[in-house]
Structure formats: C-alpha cells, structure tokens
Design a protein around this motif. Structure first.
Motif, PDB file in Angstrom:
ATOM      1  N   GLY A 147      -4.815   2.081 -19.367  1.00  0.00           N
ATOM      2  CA  GLY A 147      -4.868   1.212 -18.198  1.00  0.00           C
ATOM      3  C   GLY A 147      -4.336   1.989 -17.016  1.00  0.00           C
ATOM      4  O   GLY A 147      -3.226   2.525 -17.070  1.00  0.00           O
ATOM      5  N   SER A 148      -5.116   2.090 -15.940  1.00  0.00           N
ATOM      6  CA  SER A 148      -4.698   2.880 -14.781  1.00  0.00           C
ATOM      7  C   SER A 148      -5.172   2.189 -13.513  1.00  0.00           C
ATOM      8  O   SER A 148      -6.366   1.923 -13.355  1.00  0.00           O
ATOM      9  CB  SER A 148      -5.285   4.293 -14.851  1.00  0.00           C
ATOM     10  OG  SER A 148      -4.870   5.079 -13.754  1.00  0.00           O
ATOM     11  N   ASP A 149      -4.239   1.890 -12.624  1.00  0.00           N
ATOM     12  CA  ASP A 149      -4.616   1.238 -11.374  1.00  0.00           C
ATOM     13  C   ASP A 149      -3.791   1.765 -10.210  1.00  0.00           C
ATOM     14  O   ASP A 149      -2.569   1.939 -10.323  1.00  0.00           O
ATOM     15  CB  ASP A 149      -4.461  -0.277 -11.464  1.00  0.00           C
ATOM     16  CG  ASP A 149      -5.732  -0.959 -11.927  1.00  0.00           C
ATOM     17  OD1 ASP A 149      -6.814  -0.611 -11.411  1.00  0.00           O
ATOM     18  OD2 ASP A 149      -5.665  -1.831 -12.811  1.00  0.00           O
ATOM     19  N   LYS A 150      -4.492   1.997  -9.105  1.00  0.00           N
ATOM     20  CA  LYS A 150      -3.860   2.390  -7.847  1.00  0.00           C
ATOM     21  C   LYS A 150      -4.006   1.220  -6.883  1.00  0.00           C
ATOM     22  O   LYS A 150      -4.842   1.203  -5.987  1.00  0.00           O
ATOM     23  CB  LYS A 150      -4.512   3.656  -7.292  1.00  0.00           C
ATOM     24  CG  LYS A 150      -3.820   4.199  -6.046  1.00  0.00           C
ATOM     25  CD  LYS A 150      -4.476   5.486  -5.562  1.00  0.00           C
ATOM     26  CE  LYS A 150      -3.789   6.007  -4.290  1.00  0.00           C
ATOM     27  NZ  LYS A 150      -4.400   7.279  -3.809  1.00  0.00           N
ATOM     28  N   MET A 151      -3.163   0.213  -7.097  1.00  0.00           N
ATOM     29  CA  MET A 151      -3.260  -1.014  -6.314  1.00  0.00           C
ATOM     30  C   MET A 151      -2.957  -0.776  -4.835  1.00  0.00           C
ATOM     31  O   MET A 151      -3.488  -1.471  -3.964  1.00  0.00           O
ATOM     32  CB  MET A 151      -2.321  -2.066  -6.882  1.00  0.00           C
ATOM     33  CG  MET A 151      -2.701  -2.575  -8.266  1.00  0.00           C
ATOM     34  SD  MET A 151      -4.322  -3.358  -8.328  1.00  0.00           S
ATOM     35  CE  MET A 151      -4.103  -4.760  -7.234  1.00  0.00           C
ATOM     36  N   SER A 152      -2.115   0.210  -4.547  1.00  0.00           N
ATOM     37  CA  SER A 152      -1.721   0.454  -3.155  1.00  0.00           C
ATOM     38  C   SER A 152      -2.907   0.781  -2.260  1.00  0.00           C
ATOM     39  O   SER A 152      -2.871   0.555  -1.049  1.00  0.00           O
ATOM     40  CB  SER A 152      -0.688   1.582  -3.086  1.00  0.00           C
ATOM     41  OG  SER A 152      -1.246   2.802  -3.534  1.00  0.00           O
ATOM     42  N   ALA A 153      -3.985   1.304  -2.844  1.00  0.00           N
ATOM     43  CA  ALA A 153      -5.161   1.649  -2.054  1.00  0.00           C
ATOM     44  C   ALA A 153      -5.984   0.428  -1.659  1.00  0.00           C
ATOM     45  O   ALA A 153      -6.859   0.523  -0.792  1.00  0.00           O
ATOM     46  CB  ALA A 153      -6.042   2.628  -2.833  1.00  0.00           C
ATOM     47  N   TRP A 154      -5.702  -0.712  -2.297  1.00  0.00           N
ATOM     48  CA  TRP A 154      -6.499  -1.912  -2.064  1.00  0.00           C
ATOM     49  C   TRP A 154      -5.677  -3.065  -1.485  1.00  0.00           C
ATOM     50  O   TRP A 154      -6.165  -4.191  -1.385  1.00  0.00           O
ATOM     51  CB  TRP A 154      -7.148  -2.355  -3.375  1.00  0.00           C
ATOM     52  CG  TRP A 154      -8.177  -1.382  -3.832  1.00  0.00           C
ATOM     53  CD1 TRP A 154      -7.965  -0.262  -4.594  1.00  0.00           C
ATOM     54  CD2 TRP A 154      -9.569  -1.408  -3.549  1.00  0.00           C
ATOM     55  NE1 TRP A 154      -9.138   0.411  -4.804  1.00  0.00           N
ATOM     56  CE2 TRP A 154     -10.149  -0.278  -4.166  1.00  0.00           C
ATOM     57  CE3 TRP A 154     -10.381  -2.279  -2.824  1.00  0.00           C
ATOM     58  CZ2 TRP A 154     -11.512  -0.001  -4.077  1.00  0.00           C
ATOM     59  CZ3 TRP A 154     -11.745  -2.010  -2.749  1.00  0.00           C
ATOM     60  CH2 TRP A 154     -12.293  -0.885  -3.374  1.00  0.00           C
ATOM     61  N   VAL A 155      -4.437  -2.780  -1.118  1.00  0.00           N
ATOM     62  CA  VAL A 155      -3.544  -3.800  -0.576  1.00  0.00           C
ATOM     63  C   VAL A 155      -3.276  -3.533   0.894  1.00  0.00           C
ATOM     64  O   VAL A 155      -3.030  -2.385   1.293  1.00  0.00           O
ATOM     65  CB  VAL A 155      -2.218  -3.825  -1.373  1.00  0.00           C
ATOM     66  CG1 VAL A 155      -1.168  -4.663  -0.674  1.00  0.00           C
ATOM     67  CG2 VAL A 155      -2.458  -4.354  -2.789  1.00  0.00           C
ATOM     68  N   ASP A 156      -3.322  -4.569   1.705  1.00  0.00           N
ATOM     69  CA  ASP A 156      -3.016  -4.463   3.125  1.00  0.00           C
ATOM     70  C   ASP A 156      -1.516  -4.214   3.292  1.00  0.00           C
ATOM     71  O   ASP A 156      -0.706  -5.071   2.928  1.00  0.00           O
ATOM     72  CB  ASP A 156      -3.416  -5.766   3.824  1.00  0.00           C
ATOM     73  CG  ASP A 156      -3.174  -5.754   5.327  1.00  0.00           C
ATOM     74  OD1 ASP A 156      -2.521  -4.819   5.830  1.00  0.00           O
ATOM     75  OD2 ASP A 156      -3.643  -6.698   5.996  1.00  0.00           O
ATOM     76  N   PRO A 157      -1.110  -3.070   3.824  1.00  0.00           N
ATOM     77  CA  PRO A 157       0.314  -2.756   3.918  1.00  0.00           C
ATOM     78  C   PRO A 157       1.075  -3.661   4.883  1.00  0.00           C
ATOM     79  O   PRO A 157       2.307  -3.649   4.894  1.00  0.00           O
ATOM     80  CB  PRO A 157       0.329  -1.302   4.408  1.00  0.00           C
ATOM     81  CG  PRO A 157      -0.983  -1.107   5.078  1.00  0.00           C
ATOM     82  CD  PRO A 157      -1.956  -1.965   4.333  1.00  0.00           C
ATOM     83  N   SER A 158       0.365  -4.467   5.668  1.00  0.00           N
ATOM     84  CA  SER A 158       1.035  -5.389   6.589  1.00  0.00           C
ATOM     85  C   SER A 158       1.093  -6.818   6.058  1.00  0.00           C
ATOM     86  O   SER A 158       1.632  -7.705   6.719  1.00  0.00           O
ATOM     87  CB  SER A 158       0.328  -5.383   7.948  1.00  0.00           C
ATOM     88  OG  SER A 158      -0.985  -5.930   7.836  1.00  0.00           O
ATOM     89  N   ASP A 159       0.527  -7.044   4.868  1.00  0.00           N
ATOM     90  CA  ASP A 159       0.494  -8.381   4.273  1.00  0.00           C
ATOM     91  C   ASP A 159       1.644  -8.526   3.285  1.00  0.00           C
ATOM     92  O   ASP A 159       1.584  -8.013   2.167  1.00  0.00           O
ATOM     93  CB  ASP A 159      -0.845  -8.603   3.575  1.00  0.00           C
ATOM     94  CG  ASP A 159      -0.933  -9.954   2.864  1.00  0.00           C
ATOM     95  OD1 ASP A 159      -0.033 -10.795   3.054  1.00  0.00           O
ATOM     96  OD2 ASP A 159      -1.898 -10.142   2.096  1.00  0.00           O
ATOM     97  N   ARG A 160       2.696  -9.242   3.672  1.00  0.00           N
ATOM     98  CA  ARG A 160       3.878  -9.318   2.818  1.00  0.00           C
ATOM     99  C   ARG A 160       3.621 -10.087   1.520  1.00  0.00           C
ATOM    100  O   ARG A 160       4.375  -9.937   0.554  1.00  0.00           O
ATOM    101  CB  ARG A 160       5.047  -9.949   3.562  1.00  0.00           C
ATOM    102  CG  ARG A 160       4.985 -11.465   3.719  1.00  0.00           C
ATOM    103  CD  ARG A 160       6.310 -12.018   4.188  1.00  0.00           C
ATOM    104  NE  ARG A 160       6.296 -13.474   4.246  1.00  0.00           N
ATOM    105  CZ  ARG A 160       7.358 -14.209   4.489  1.00  0.00           C
ATOM    106  NH1 ARG A 160       8.526 -13.631   4.718  1.00  0.00           N
ATOM    107  NH2 ARG A 160       7.277 -15.528   4.531  1.00  0.00           N
ATOM    108  N   SER A 161       2.555 -10.885   1.453  1.00  0.00           N
ATOM    109  CA  SER A 161       2.282 -11.639   0.234  1.00  0.00           C
ATOM    110  C   SER A 161       1.733 -10.760  -0.880  1.00  0.00           C
ATOM    111  O   SER A 161       1.750 -11.144  -2.050  1.00  0.00           O
ATOM    112  CB  SER A 161       1.297 -12.772   0.517  1.00  0.00           C
ATOM    113  OG  SER A 161       0.001 -12.272   0.812  1.00  0.00           O
TER     114      SER A 161
END
Length: 339
Positions: A147-161
């Motif tokens: 299992g391998s995921d790079k979630m940081s590439a798909w998350v808005d860095p300004s969205d605190r949720s």
C-alpha cells in the motif's frame, strides 16, 4: 471452506512486513503557522501530533520500492521467487502507467503478474485478499503486496479540514503460497483453533462491502482538483462498520475476546476508539499509529503492522483483526496472525 479447514490448510502465509516513511516530519505547530488551526484543535478532532510528507520529487513508486525492499529482506525470500506484485494506491500522478510493474522491476522481480488496485484507504485489505486468493488458487507461488499513497500531492495545503489529516507512506507484506518455507504450518495450537500460538502469518477470509450511494462523500472532482470529503458523513459511516469487523471474526472462527490486536485504517483517532469500543475486545491492543504518522490511506494498515512488529507490540502467531475503509465507499476486514 470452513473456518476449521482454513486453520489446518497449507494456504498462503504472511512472511514479513516492511514500511517506509519520508524523512520530512510536519508538526501541528508548523501547520498552525500557515492555516487557521492549532495543536489542540488537531489533536482533539483527529488525534494527530505529526505526519511525514514526501519530497516533491518522491513518488508513490519510490515509496513502494522502499517498503517492498524492506519486507523482502525481512522475509528471507529472494526476489526471483516472487511472481505476483500488487500495489494499492489512489494517488498516482497519472493513470498510465500503473505502479506495480515498475516497482517489481526496481526490486529485481522479473516478469511477475503485476497490477494496481484502487479502493482508497481500504486498498491494502482488498489487495491482500486478492493476492491471498491468487496464491490459494495456484495462480502464483509468492506475492508482494504494497500500500503506497502520496496524499500530500492531492490535498489543498490551505484547507485545514484535510491538510492536517493526510500524510505519505508505504507499507508492504510478503506472502508465501504454501505455508511456511519448511512446509509446516507454524506453531499451531494443539486443538487447531486460532489464538496466540496459531500458525504464523495465517490469512483469514474477508468480510467486505461498499456503499455506492455515498460515493460522493469522498471525491476528487476532476484531474485539476484536490481531495475533498464530507467529514461528518464519512465519520458516521466509518463508525458504523463494527458489524463488518465482527463478521470477519466469525468467518475466521474467532471470538473478539481472543484477539491480540485490532488494526483498523488509521483515519481518525475518534473513529478508531469508537470502533474498538463496539468490537468488545478490551484485551486487544488497538493500533494508534495515526498519532505519529497521520492518515496515509492505503499504506496505513501495513505501516501500522510493520511499526508495531518492529516495536515488539506484535508477536508471531498473535491473531490480529484488520479493517480497511475508504472512498467509494468501500470496506474490508479480515483476521490474520502475525508472522
């Protein structure tokens, strides 16, 4: 096949786990400096203290290779004996090519069956089931499941949720198709039942399902959008999954009171604690890797298993209940015994 037959069958076994986390650690304090949040807010809502974030050039494949290499080394199985590689991920930069063939090549595994599976945060549980069934059917001899995921590439860095929750990692397991390498079943108990001292690395039958009517609760709208979720709806659904976990125990012929550990997807500490209470297994060690690692999607279950094994919190033969749940909405649970 009955639970009793599964306990005594020379079926697939997990030989070893491995994991990888990127070097960069992001604390709650660092996030609070750029979005409207605080350490107290994050800990009280999701239970996370810190998370690992991949470097810009670090890919899903790179992390999978690191975790896979570690699992292979721990298993003692040479790469040329692996003939199936499955990578669970939902965060490839592109749909083509898939990750698994490239991961296999970089690990020196030549011409295996290789495919990716996308069941979101339930991905590892789905991949483990598929690989184990392939080994049981004789379609492969030994398998590497990652299992391998790079979630940081798909998350808005300004969205605190979302930016406070998700992180990057990979976790892996090596499966052998014919019991332990010496042909035995491991340290089975005298009466053949599951429990401490059961065959090492045993993989029980899956209990799984989906809720397609709620598929819009977790989305990436298009190829130019970020990950988004209806947090309250997902929370309500996730905390309703205890019956799936209990069904996995039933199919394994195991009472919750016999579990040594419970390793659910590391989504949110409140979800984890709610599920653990409903499970009715107060003696079971409950994985809390989310505190140090964040939500790493398909990597979270094998990452937690690998870290718990390294820390001496899991021992060979310990019966462990896994529960994955993620976008789709999808879920899957199975009982394994630690290798």
């Amino acid at each position: 096949m009955s639970a009793q037959a599964l306990r005594t069958a020379t079926g697939p076994r997990i030989l070893a786990f491995g994991h990888y986390q990127p070097e960069r650690v992001v604390t709650n304090e660092e996030l609070a400096a750029r979005v409207d949040t605080s350490d107290e807010w994050i800990r009280s809502r999701v239970g996370i203290a810190r998370r690992h974030i991949a470097a810009p050039q670090e890919s899903v494949t790179d992390m999978a290779v690191h975790a896979g290499a570690k699992a292979l080394a721990a298993s003692g199985l040479p790469s040329d004996e692996i003939d199936l590689v499955v990578v669970a991920t939902c965060t490839q930069e592109t749909q083509i090519p898939v990750a698994a063939p490239g991961v296999a090549h970089r690990l020196g595994i030549e011409a295996p069956g290789a495919y990716d599976i996308n069941a979101g945060c339930a991905g590892f549980s789905y991949a483990l089931t598929g690989a184990a069934d392939a080994l049981r059917a004789g379609s492969a001899r030994n398998a590497l499941v990652i299992g391998s995921d790079k979630m940081s590439a798909w998350v808005d860095p300004s969205d605190r949720s979302t930016c406070v929750i998700f992180a990057d990692a990979a976790g892996a397991a090596v499966l052998a198709g014919r019991g332990s390498r010496d042909g035995s079943l491991g340290r089975g108990s005298r009466d053949g039942s599951l429990g401490r001292g059961s065959p090492d690395g045993w993989i029980g039958p899956v209990a799984w399902g989906s809720s397609g009517g709620n598929a819009d609760k977790i989305t990436v709208r298009d190829r130019h959008s970020f990950f988004a979720q209806d947090g309250q709806a997902v929370y309500r659904w996730a905390t309703s999954l205890a019956p799936v976990a209990l069904e996995a125990c039933r199919r394994a012929g195991l009472a919750p009171s016999e579990l040594a550990a419970f390793v659910p997807h590391q989504a949110n500490l409140r979800i984890i604690r709610s599920l653990a209470r409903q499970l009715g297994a107060p003696q079971a060690l409950v994985a809390d890797d989310i505190v140090e690692s964040g939500n790493t999607s398909a990597a979270s279950i094998p990452l937690a298993l690998s870290r718990m094994t390294e820390q001496g919190r899991l021992h060979s033969g310990d019966p462990v209940l896994l529960l994955g749940f993620g976008h789709g909405l999808t879920c899957a649970a199975q009982v394994i015994t630690a290798p």
